[in-house]
Design a protein around this motif. Structure first.
Motif, short mmCIF file in Angstrom:
data_model
loop_
_atom_site.label_atom_id
_atom_site.label_comp_id
_atom_site.label_asym_id
_atom_site.label_seq_id
_atom_site.Cartn_x
_atom_site.Cartn_y
_atom_site.Cartn_z
N LEU A 1 -12.63 7.13 27.71
CA LEU A 1 -11.24 6.97 27.30
C LEU A 1 -11.14 6.26 25.96
N ALA A 2 -12.18 6.34 25.16
CA ALA A 2 -12.14 5.71 23.83
C ALA A 2 -11.22 6.51 22.93
N ALA A 3 -10.51 5.80 22.06
CA ALA A 3 -9.60 6.46 21.13
C ALA A 3 -9.86 5.94 19.74
N ARG A 4 -9.63 6.80 18.76
CA ARG A 4 -9.83 6.41 17.37
C ARG A 4 -8.66 6.95 16.55
N PRO A 5 -7.94 6.06 15.86
CA PRO A 5 -6.87 6.57 15.00
C PRO A 5 -7.46 7.32 13.81
N LEU A 6 -6.86 8.45 13.47
CA LEU A 6 -7.33 9.26 12.34
C LEU A 6 -6.45 9.07 11.11
N THR A 7 -5.30 8.46 11.29
CA THR A 7 -4.38 8.20 10.19
C THR A 7 -3.91 6.76 10.28
N ARG A 8 -3.26 6.28 9.23
CA ARG A 8 -2.70 4.93 9.29
C ARG A 8 -1.18 5.03 9.17
N ASP A 9 -0.52 4.08 9.80
CA ASP A 9 0.94 4.04 9.71
C ASP A 9 1.37 3.67 8.31
N HIS A 10 2.44 4.27 7.87
CA HIS A 10 3.02 3.93 6.57
C HIS A 10 4.24 3.05 6.82
N LYS A 11 3.97 1.83 7.20
CA LYS A 11 5.02 0.86 7.49
C LYS A 11 5.42 0.16 6.19
N PRO A 12 6.70 -0.10 5.99
CA PRO A 12 7.14 -0.67 4.72
C PRO A 12 6.65 -2.08 4.47
N ASP A 13 6.22 -2.81 5.50
CA ASP A 13 5.76 -4.18 5.27
C ASP A 13 4.26 -4.28 5.00
N SER A 14 3.54 -3.15 4.97
CA SER A 14 2.13 -3.22 4.56
C SER A 14 2.11 -3.52 3.05
N PRO A 15 1.16 -4.31 2.57
CA PRO A 15 1.19 -4.78 1.18
C PRO A 15 1.37 -3.68 0.12
N GLU A 16 0.59 -2.61 0.21
CA GLU A 16 0.67 -1.54 -0.78
C GLU A 16 2.03 -0.84 -0.75
N GLU A 17 2.52 -0.55 0.44
CA GLU A 17 3.79 0.15 0.57
C GLU A 17 4.95 -0.75 0.12
N ARG A 18 4.93 -2.02 0.51
CA ARG A 18 5.97 -2.97 0.11
C ARG A 18 6.04 -3.10 -1.41
N ALA A 19 4.87 -3.21 -2.04
CA ALA A 19 4.82 -3.37 -3.50
C ALA A 19 5.50 -2.19 -4.20
N ARG A 20 5.25 -0.98 -3.73
CA ARG A 20 5.85 0.20 -4.34
C ARG A 20 7.37 0.20 -4.15
N VAL A 21 7.84 -0.11 -2.94
CA VAL A 21 9.28 -0.12 -2.66
C VAL A 21 9.97 -1.18 -3.51
N GLU A 22 9.41 -2.38 -3.56
CA GLU A 22 10.03 -3.46 -4.32
C GLU A 22 10.01 -3.18 -5.83
N ALA A 23 8.94 -2.55 -6.32
CA ALA A 23 8.86 -2.20 -7.74
C ALA A 23 9.94 -1.18 -8.12
N ALA A 24 10.38 -0.37 -7.14
CA ALA A 24 11.41 0.64 -7.39
C ALA A 24 12.82 0.08 -7.16
N GLY A 25 12.92 -1.21 -6.84
CA GLY A 25 14.24 -1.82 -6.66
C GLY A 25 14.73 -1.88 -5.23
N GLY A 26 13.89 -1.48 -4.28
CA GLY A 26 14.26 -1.58 -2.87
C GLY A 26 13.85 -2.92 -2.30
N ARG A 27 14.21 -3.17 -1.07
CA ARG A 27 13.75 -4.39 -0.39
C ARG A 27 13.27 -4.02 0.99
N VAL A 28 12.41 -4.88 1.53
CA VAL A 28 11.81 -4.64 2.84
C VAL A 28 12.07 -5.87 3.71
N CYS A 29 12.79 -5.67 4.80
CA CYS A 29 13.05 -6.74 5.77
C CYS A 29 13.68 -6.12 7.01
N PRO A 30 13.67 -6.86 8.12
CA PRO A 30 14.39 -6.36 9.30
C PRO A 30 15.89 -6.43 9.06
#
Length: 197
Positions: free
Chosen positions: A49-78
């Protein structure tokens, strides 16, 4: 007004997008490619029953994704209600509580595109070997409250002698129950591919 696009009717301007995850490849018997734009991981089961993710989530609070959103004038928060954070981090216009996407990659949402949400997928390649038994693709409504191992357990123990339809339905039912228990709502879609031997 309404317009016809992507096999669905859209009212007004585009404020709703989608996030795909797709398998495929030039040599289907030798390799599978999982591409993702959004928050939909693909998981394979290999050995027990072992599982392995093949993709990663594109969540807005991950560092790379947040940086791109904030650089474009957006904000990330709940979302905040009376000063209290509610729910997961989301992508917002700088001084508005809109559009509120819980993913940082999507296509079809013109408002979100203007604040750093992109449609560029990440593409990964995997060689299939005899240990691969099942490939699970699902929307973020599946993965937000369902661990990879739990998803594999649900699909491999579903009745129906490895029926992809039965296994997919069982996973959707399980994910909906988890969302309901957590008093949350989300879209829930799953596809299961069993590798026949």
């Amino acid at each position: 007004g309404t317009s016809r696009s992507d096999s669905r009717v859209v009212l007004g301007y585009r404020r709703e997008g989608t996030t795909p995850v797709t398998p495929g490849g030039p040599h289907e018997e030798q390799a599978r490619f999982a591409s993702a734009a959004g928050a939909e991981p693909a998981v394979d089961k290999f050995s027990g029953l072992a599982a392995r993710p093949l993709t990663r989530d594109h969540k807005p609070d991950s560092p790379e994704e947040r940086a791109r959103v904030e650089a474009a004038g957006g904000r990330v928060c709940p979302f905040e209600l009376r000063g209290k954070a509610m729910g997961p981090p989301r992508v917002w216009v700088a001084k508005e509580w809109s559009p509120g996407l819980a993913v940082s990659r999507s296509f079809g949402d013109t408002c979100a595109t203007s604040i750093g949400v992109i449609s560029e997928p990440e593409i990964a390649s995997y060689d299939i070997d005899v240990t691969w038994e099942v490939l699970i693709l699902g929307s973020d409504g599946v993965w937000d409250l369902t661990a990879n191992e739990d998803a594999v357990r649900v699909v491999v123990t579903a009745p129906g002698d490895r029926s992809p339809q039965v296994a997919s339905a069982a996973l959707v039912k399980s994910a909906l129950a988890a969302l309901q228990a957590a008093k949350r709502k989300d879209n829930v879609t799953a596809m299961v591919i069993f590798f026949r031997r």
